[in-house]
Design a protein around this motif. Structure first.
Motif, mmCIF file in Angstrom:
data_model
loop_
_atom_site.group_PDB
_atom_site.id
_atom_site.type_symbol
_atom_site.label_atom_id
_atom_site.label_comp_id
_atom_site.label_asym_id
_atom_site.label_seq_id
_atom_site.Cartn_x
_atom_site.Cartn_y
_atom_site.Cartn_z
ATOM 1 N N LYS A 53 35.864 42.214 49.604
ATOM 2 C CA LYS A 53 35.670 43.622 49.236
ATOM 3 C C LYS A 53 34.726 44.365 50.163
ATOM 4 O O LYS A 53 34.713 45.583 50.186
ATOM 5 C CB LYS A 53 35.013 43.696 47.842
ATOM 6 C CG LYS A 53 35.958 43.735 46.676
ATOM 7 C CD LYS A 53 35.168 43.948 45.383
ATOM 8 C CE LYS A 53 34.684 45.365 45.186
ATOM 9 N NZ LYS A 53 35.614 46.264 44.517
ATOM 10 N N ARG A 55 31.479 44.079 49.563
ATOM 11 C CA ARG A 55 30.633 44.598 48.475
ATOM 12 C C ARG A 55 29.176 44.179 48.650
ATOM 13 O O ARG A 55 28.905 43.051 49.014
ATOM 14 C CB ARG A 55 31.158 44.031 47.157
ATOM 15 C CG ARG A 55 30.374 44.436 45.908
ATOM 16 C CD ARG A 55 31.147 43.923 44.720
ATOM 17 N NE ARG A 55 30.527 44.084 43.448
ATOM 18 C CZ ARG A 55 31.058 44.794 42.437
ATOM 19 N NH1 ARG A 55 32.173 45.449 42.622
ATOM 20 N NH2 ARG A 55 30.491 44.821 41.275
ATOM 21 N N SER A 140 36.864 45.221 40.541
ATOM 22 C CA SER A 140 38.094 45.926 40.879
ATOM 23 C C SER A 140 38.520 45.510 42.292
ATOM 24 O O SER A 140 37.678 45.265 43.154
ATOM 25 C CB SER A 140 37.875 47.433 40.789
ATOM 26 O OG SER A 140 36.711 47.798 41.518
ATOM 27 N N ASN A 142 39.672 46.752 44.990
ATOM 28 C CA ASN A 142 39.678 47.684 46.132
ATOM 29 C C ASN A 142 38.626 47.266 47.151
ATOM 30 O O ASN A 142 37.695 46.532 46.828
ATOM 31 C CB ASN A 142 39.326 49.088 45.629
ATOM 32 C CG ASN A 142 38.067 49.061 44.768
ATOM 33 O OD1 ASN A 142 38.101 48.578 43.628
ATOM 34 N ND2 ASN A 142 36.969 49.542 45.314
ATOM 35 N N SER A 148 39.688 52.474 42.806
ATOM 36 C CA SER A 148 40.172 51.213 42.226
ATOM 37 C C SER A 148 41.699 51.185 42.239
ATOM 38 O O SER A 148 42.347 52.216 42.142
ATOM 39 C CB SER A 148 39.671 51.070 40.787
ATOM 40 O OG SER A 148 38.281 50.915 40.774
ATOM 41 N N GLU A 177 38.465 51.670 34.909
ATOM 42 C CA GLU A 177 37.826 50.407 34.595
ATOM 43 C C GLU A 177 37.235 50.422 33.186
ATOM 44 O O GLU A 177 37.009 51.482 32.600
ATOM 45 C CB GLU A 177 36.713 50.096 35.601
ATOM 46 C CG GLU A 177 37.107 50.175 37.062
ATOM 47 C CD GLU A 177 36.956 51.581 37.609
ATOM 48 O OE1 GLU A 177 36.970 52.552 36.829
ATOM 49 O OE2 GLU A 177 36.838 51.692 38.842
HETATM 50 MG MG MG Z 1 34.783 48.615 41.152
#
Ligand code: MG
Ligand code: TXA
Length: 337
Positions: A53, A55, A140, A142, A148, A177
């Motif tokens: 991700k 992230r 999620s 994405n 998302s 979400e």
């Molecule tokens: Mg998310």
């Protein structure tokens, strides 16, 4: 790495579960949005989610279970109100933040001593979790910062080459979400609004508050209850502005402020009638808007929109979740007329 698209027959779901047991990351459908699943108890598998991700490491993941007996295996000090919520809303789009037991690695919880737990209602998600026999961490699916995903194709666009497989379970039923809640002072604090609304939660207790971060932009140094709230989110490349106005004033505003690169996000095809302006219809009511918002934001990018004006959703029921996501997509730019 080749990314396989899997169907929802039993053989495919068992294959997806076997990948999860091997410590791999798999794109899975849920009733809210698609998730990037991995074994929540395996810090190396979880690290691969963050990598796929892009992230930030301090943003914790939600752990998904398929049966209530796992609740106490993963968490402790569970308040009575949490059991009431589980009874009323699970399986379904509600995530509860609770104290985590040590079997959940710090990587999964982003270093916090709490963890978000959710039991999804989507049949495919539940089967994959059951077949794997594991609690599944899933943000999620994405790329960090993008809208998302609500279809397997959205996931494929973001994750092609990054993960081994995506299960195609069709379009997500809810589209935004899960509602994320924490328990405090015998009440509930909503950290992220979702399909389970404030009004729904008020049926369980009259002590429900909405966290400041839901509707306000937090400064970079604010200590937040939910780390995800401080990051840039759901952002299409277009510069989005929410126009909080009735239809007449909305029409007047876009008539004066649009050019050929402007796209409007509207409730009905007739909203821009006679104005000769590009539009995306994201639904006439809050439920439809929740289902279509993320697809509409991705479409803005697909058609190369530079500027977008969005009609402002209702701020109650599931509409609050739509407004919360759109606010972030708009970088909190709202014009009230
Ligand atoms: Mg998310
Ligand atoms: O519907 C959903 O919740 C989807 C599907 C896949 O289940 N998952 C999802 O995960 O939206 P994610 O990671 O994109 O969003 C989780 C949000 C983040 O804002 C995160 O900061 C917050 O929940 N969160 C997770 N664990 C938390 C914790 N222990 N304390 C506070 N906030 C937490």
């Amino acid at each position: 790495m080749e990314t396989k698209l899997l169907q929802t027959d039993d053989e495919s779901l068992k294959y997806a579960a076997s990948l999860l047991r091997e410590g791999k990351v798999v794109g899975i459908p849920t009733e809210t949005v698609y998730g990037l699943g991995a074994n929540a108890l395996d810090e190396f598998a979880v690290k691969d989610i963050f990598k796929a991700k892009g992230r930030p490491q301090d943003n914790p993941l939600i752990v998904h279970i398929a049966d209530i007996s796992k609740f106490e295996v993963l968490c402790y000090d569970i308040p009575a109100l949490a059991y009431k919520c589980a009874e009323a809303f699970w399986p379904g789009p509600l995530t509860m933040i609770l104290k985590k037991r040590d079997i959940i690695p710090d990587t999964t919880s982003g270093g916090l001593d709490t963890v978000g737990i959710r039991m999804p209602s989507n049949k495919t998600a539940r089967k994959i979790i059951e077949y794997s026999g594991l609690p599944i961490a899933a943000p999620s699916a994405n790329l960090s910062g993008s809208p998302s995903p609500t279809t397997a194709m959205h996931v494929f666009k973001d994750m092609n080459g990054r993960i081994p497989a995506i299960v195609d379970g069709g379009m997500s039923a809810v589209g935004v979400e899960s509602t994320v809640i924490a328990f405090e002072n015998d009440g509930i604090r909503i950290l992220r609004p979702g399909f389970i609304s404030r009004e729904d939660l008020l049926e369980i207790t009259d002590n429900v508050i909405i966290d400041k971060g839901v509707l306000e932009q937090l400064s970079a140094d604010t200590v937040v209850r939910s780390p995800g709230m401080k990051y840039r989110h759901y952002s299409p490349r277009a510069d989005v502005t929410i126009i909080d106005a009735d239809l007449d004033k909305f029409r007047e505003y876009i008539k004066e402020n649009s050019d050929s690169s402007t796209v409007c996000l509207v409730f009905n095809d007739s909203d821009t009638e006679g104005l000769n302006i590009k539009y995306i219809n994201y639904g006439a009511d809050s439920t439809q808007q929740a289902q279509r918002l993320f697809d509409a934001l991705r479409e803005l990018d697909d058609i190369g929109a530079k500027k977008a004006f969005a009609r402002c959703p209702e701020k109650s029921g599931v509409g609050l979740a739509v407004y919360n996501r759109l606010l972030r997509a708009a970088g909190f730019q709202v014009i009230k007329l």
